[in-house]
Write a protein that holds these residues in place. Structure first.
Motif, PDB file in Angstrom:
ATOM      1  N   ASP A  38       8.371 -16.644 -10.723  1.00 52.57           N
ATOM      2  CA  ASP A  38       7.924 -16.256  -9.389  1.00 52.57           C
ATOM      3  C   ASP A  38       8.864 -15.219  -8.791  1.00 52.57           C
ATOM      4  N   LYS A  39      10.166 -15.428  -9.005  1.00 50.77           N
ATOM      5  CA  LYS A  39      11.151 -14.488  -8.477  1.00 50.77           C
ATOM      6  C   LYS A  39      11.003 -13.128  -9.133  1.00 50.77           C
ATOM      7  N   ASP A  40      10.822 -13.129 -10.464  1.00 51.20           N
ATOM      8  CA  ASP A  40      10.651 -11.881 -11.192  1.00 51.20           C
ATOM      9  C   ASP A  40       9.393 -11.154 -10.744  1.00 51.20           C
ATOM     10  N   GLU A  41       8.287 -11.934 -10.571  1.00 60.99           N
ATOM     11  CA  GLU A  41       7.041 -11.317 -10.157  1.00 60.99           C
ATOM     12  C   GLU A  41       7.142 -10.770  -8.747  1.00 60.99           C
ATOM     13  N   ALA A  42       7.871 -11.480  -7.877  1.00 60.23           N
ATOM     14  CA  ALA A  42       8.058 -10.994  -6.509  1.00 60.23           C
ATOM     15  C   ALA A  42       8.806  -9.675  -6.526  1.00 60.23           C
ATOM     16  N   GLY A  43       9.838  -9.596  -7.393  1.00 62.15           N
ATOM     17  CA  GLY A  43      10.597  -8.360  -7.493  1.00 62.15           C
ATOM     18  C   GLY A  43       9.764  -7.235  -8.056  1.00 62.15           C
ATOM     19  N   SER A  44       8.855  -7.571  -9.000  1.00 66.75           N
ATOM     20  CA  SER A  44       8.045  -6.532  -9.624  1.00 66.75           C
ATOM     21  C   SER A  44       7.015  -5.965  -8.676  1.00 66.75           C
ATOM     22  N   ASN A  45       6.736  -6.650  -7.555  1.00 70.88           N
ATOM     23  CA  ASN A  45       5.789  -6.152  -6.573  1.00 70.88           C
ATOM     24  C   ASN A  45       6.385  -5.053  -5.704  1.00 70.88           C
ATOM     25  N   LEU A  46       7.695  -4.865  -5.794  1.00 71.68           N
ATOM     26  CA  LEU A  46       8.349  -3.831  -5.016  1.00 71.68           C
ATOM     27  C   LEU A  46       8.174  -2.485  -5.709  1.00 71.68           C
ATOM     28  N   SER A  47       7.721  -1.510  -4.967  1.00 73.14           N
ATOM     29  CA  SER A  47       7.466  -0.191  -5.541  1.00 73.14           C
ATOM     30  C   SER A  47       8.763   0.534  -5.878  1.00 73.14           C
ATOM     31  N   ASN A  48       8.735   1.291  -6.952  1.00 74.43           N
ATOM     32  CA  ASN A  48       9.865   2.143  -7.330  1.00 74.43           C
ATOM     33  C   ASN A  48       9.477   3.618  -7.257  1.00 74.43           C
ATOM     34  N   THR A  49       8.472   3.896  -6.448  1.00 71.83           N
ATOM     35  CA  THR A  49       8.010   5.263  -6.246  1.00 71.83           C
ATOM     36  C   THR A  49       8.052   5.594  -4.757  1.00 71.83           C
ATOM     37  N   PRO A  50       8.706   6.678  -4.366  1.00 71.29           N
ATOM     38  CA  PRO A  50       8.748   7.042  -2.943  1.00 71.29           C
ATOM     39  C   PRO A  50       7.344   7.275  -2.387  1.00 71.29           C
ATOM     40  N   THR A  51       7.120   6.865  -1.153  1.00 73.51           N
ATOM     41  CA  THR A  51       5.844   7.135  -0.488  1.00 73.51           C
ATOM     42  C   THR A  51       5.956   8.316   0.472  1.00 73.51           C
ATOM     43  N   ALA A  52       7.177   8.798   0.687  1.00 76.51           N
ATOM     44  CA  ALA A  52       7.377   9.936   1.575  1.00 76.51           C
ATOM     45  C   ALA A  52       6.748  11.194   0.981  1.00 76.51           C
ATOM     46  N   LYS A  53       6.086  11.987   1.831  1.00 77.50           N
ATOM     47  CA  LYS A  53       5.437  13.223   1.399  1.00 77.50           C
ATOM     48  C   LYS A  53       6.442  14.377   1.403  1.00 77.50           C
ATOM     49  N   SER A  54       6.371  15.214   0.375  1.00 83.12           N
ATOM     50  CA  SER A  54       7.307  16.333   0.247  1.00 83.12           C
ATOM     51  C   SER A  54       7.200  17.306   1.419  1.00 83.12           C
ATOM     52  N   THR A  55       6.029  17.370   2.044  1.00 82.97           N
ATOM     53  CA  THR A  55       5.806  18.258   3.198  1.00 82.97           C
ATOM     54  C   THR A  55       6.821  18.011   4.306  1.00 82.97           C
ATOM     55  N   TYR A  56       7.281  16.736   4.418  1.00 84.30           N
ATOM     56  CA  TYR A  56       8.151  16.366   5.527  1.00 84.30           C
ATOM     57  C   TYR A  56       9.578  16.035   5.095  1.00 84.30           C
ATOM     58  N   ASP A  57       9.963  16.457   3.894  1.00 86.30           N
ATOM     59  CA  ASP A  57      11.313  16.128   3.412  1.00 86.30           C
ATOM     60  C   ASP A  57      12.405  16.632   4.339  1.00 86.30           C
ATOM     61  N   ASN A  58      12.189  17.754   4.992  1.00 86.66           N
ATOM     62  CA  ASN A  58      13.196  18.328   5.888  1.00 86.66           C
ATOM     63  C   ASN A  58      12.693  18.428   7.323  1.00 86.66           C
ATOM     64  N   LYS A  59      11.826  17.469   7.692  1.00 87.41           N
ATOM     65  CA  LYS A  59      11.290  17.442   9.047  1.00 87.41           C
ATOM     66  C   LYS A  59      11.392  16.038   9.626  1.00 87.41           C
ATOM     67  N   ASN A  60      11.077  15.925  10.903  1.00 91.28           N
ATOM     68  CA  ASN A  60      11.150  14.627  11.571  1.00 91.28           C
ATOM     69  C   ASN A  60      10.080  13.659  11.085  1.00 91.28           C
ATOM     70  N   TYR A  61       8.921  14.176  10.673  1.00 87.77           N
ATOM     71  CA  TYR A  61       7.866  13.305  10.165  1.00 87.77           C
ATOM     72  C   TYR A  61       8.267  12.730   8.802  1.00 87.77           C
ATOM     73  N   GLY A  62       7.638  11.621   8.418  1.00 89.65           N
ATOM     74  CA  GLY A  62       7.916  11.031   7.111  1.00 89.65           C
ATOM     75  C   GLY A  62       8.094   9.532   7.154  1.00 89.65           C
ATOM     76  N   ILE A  63       8.805   9.019   6.163  1.00 87.88           N
ATOM     77  CA  ILE A  63       9.048   7.581   6.015  1.00 87.88           C
ATOM     78  C   ILE A  63      10.527   7.277   6.246  1.00 87.88           C
ATOM     79  N   TYR A  64      10.778   6.216   7.014  1.00 89.95           N
ATOM     80  CA  TYR A  64      12.141   5.757   7.282  1.00 89.95           C
ATOM     81  C   TYR A  64      12.221   4.269   6.967  1.00 89.95           C
ATOM     82  N   LYS A  65      13.305   3.872   6.299  1.00 90.04           N
ATOM     83  CA  LYS A  65      13.491   2.462   5.950  1.00 90.04           C
ATOM     84  C   LYS A  65      14.875   2.008   6.387  1.00 90.04           C
ATOM     85  N   GLY A  66      14.949   0.753   6.790  1.00 90.45           N
ATOM     86  CA  GLY A  66      16.229   0.248   7.244  1.00 90.45           C
ATOM     87  C   GLY A  66      16.314  -1.262   7.200  1.00 90.45           C
TER      88      GLY A  66
END
Length: 234
Positions: free
Chosen positions: A22-50
């Protein structure tokens, strides 16, 4: 009796294996691919995590990453809360947004180029001492959130981290919720080196090793030392 004992051992092993799975499967549900769009890499828009302390949790802010959505998902002790905002925004401009969920709210501020994101003025019912540390995710650099604990004299404290590429930031909060500076440091070959407070006189030094979705390490200061561990939750 021997057969009964063997049966009980087998059941214990089965339950243990099931929990590990269950622990392994829970961990495997976490994405390893960024969802942030390249259009906003250097702008205020985008994805923030904390990460959140005042209890424990994480936060994900979607600042119009798809061009329209302005929302925040705050997870506290495993329970998710959705915050929204009616503030007007401008792409590529300094921004301050107030996110609300009923009577709870917080302010999110970020520079026009997406640098120095901060969350302040936090009012969350039941969490009067809440603090958040946050990083911007880029299309080429995913941000990962880890939550855990550290040992200290008199009990366990909370240690929550957000990691991106070779950068780590986070919050080390003692059990008595003594206010101390954020943790900041770097990562080399999965080895974390960080300090709480600025050099040359940091409050404490932190080391750790990242292994998949888990981190283990140690900390030391003028007043004590101990171990810490954290598990990825976002």
């Amino acid at each position: 009796m021997k057969n009964l004992f063997s049966y009980l051992v087998a059941c214990v092993m089965l339950i243990s294996c099931s929990k590990d799975k269950d622990k392994d499967e829970a961990g495997s549900n976490l994405s390893n691919t960024p969802t942030a769009k390249s259009t906003y890499d250097n702008k205020n828009y985008g994805i923030y995590k904390g990460v959140f302390v005042g209890s424990t949790g994480n936060i994900l802010i979607n600042f119009k990453n798809d061009g329209t959505t302005l929302s925040a998902s705050l997870v506290i002790d495993g329970k998710s809360y959705t915050y929204t905002s009616n503030n007007s925004t401008t792409e590529g401009a300094n921004s301050t947004i107030t996110f609300r969920n009923n009577n709870d709210y917080f302010d999110f501020t970020v520079n026009a180029d997406g640098s120095t994101p901060t969350i302040t003025n936090i009012h969350v019912n039941g969490h009067s001492n809440a603090v958040v540390q946050i990083l911007k995710e880029e299309s080429y650099a995913q941000a990962y959130c880890f939550e855990g604990t550290f040992t200290e004299q008199g009990g366990n404290g909370t240690v929550n981290l957000v990691i991106k590429k070779n950068k780590v930031e986070g919050l080390f909060i003692p059990a008595d919720f003594q206010v101390i500076p954020p943790l900041k440091g770097s990562i080399t070959n999965n080895n974390i080196t960080a300090t709480i407070g600025e050099n040359p006189n940091p409050v404490a030094t932190i080391t750790g090793i990242i292994s998949g979705n888990d981190i283990k390490g140690s900390w030391s200061s003028d007043t004590g030392s101990g171990s810490w561990k954290a598990h990825r939750t976002l």
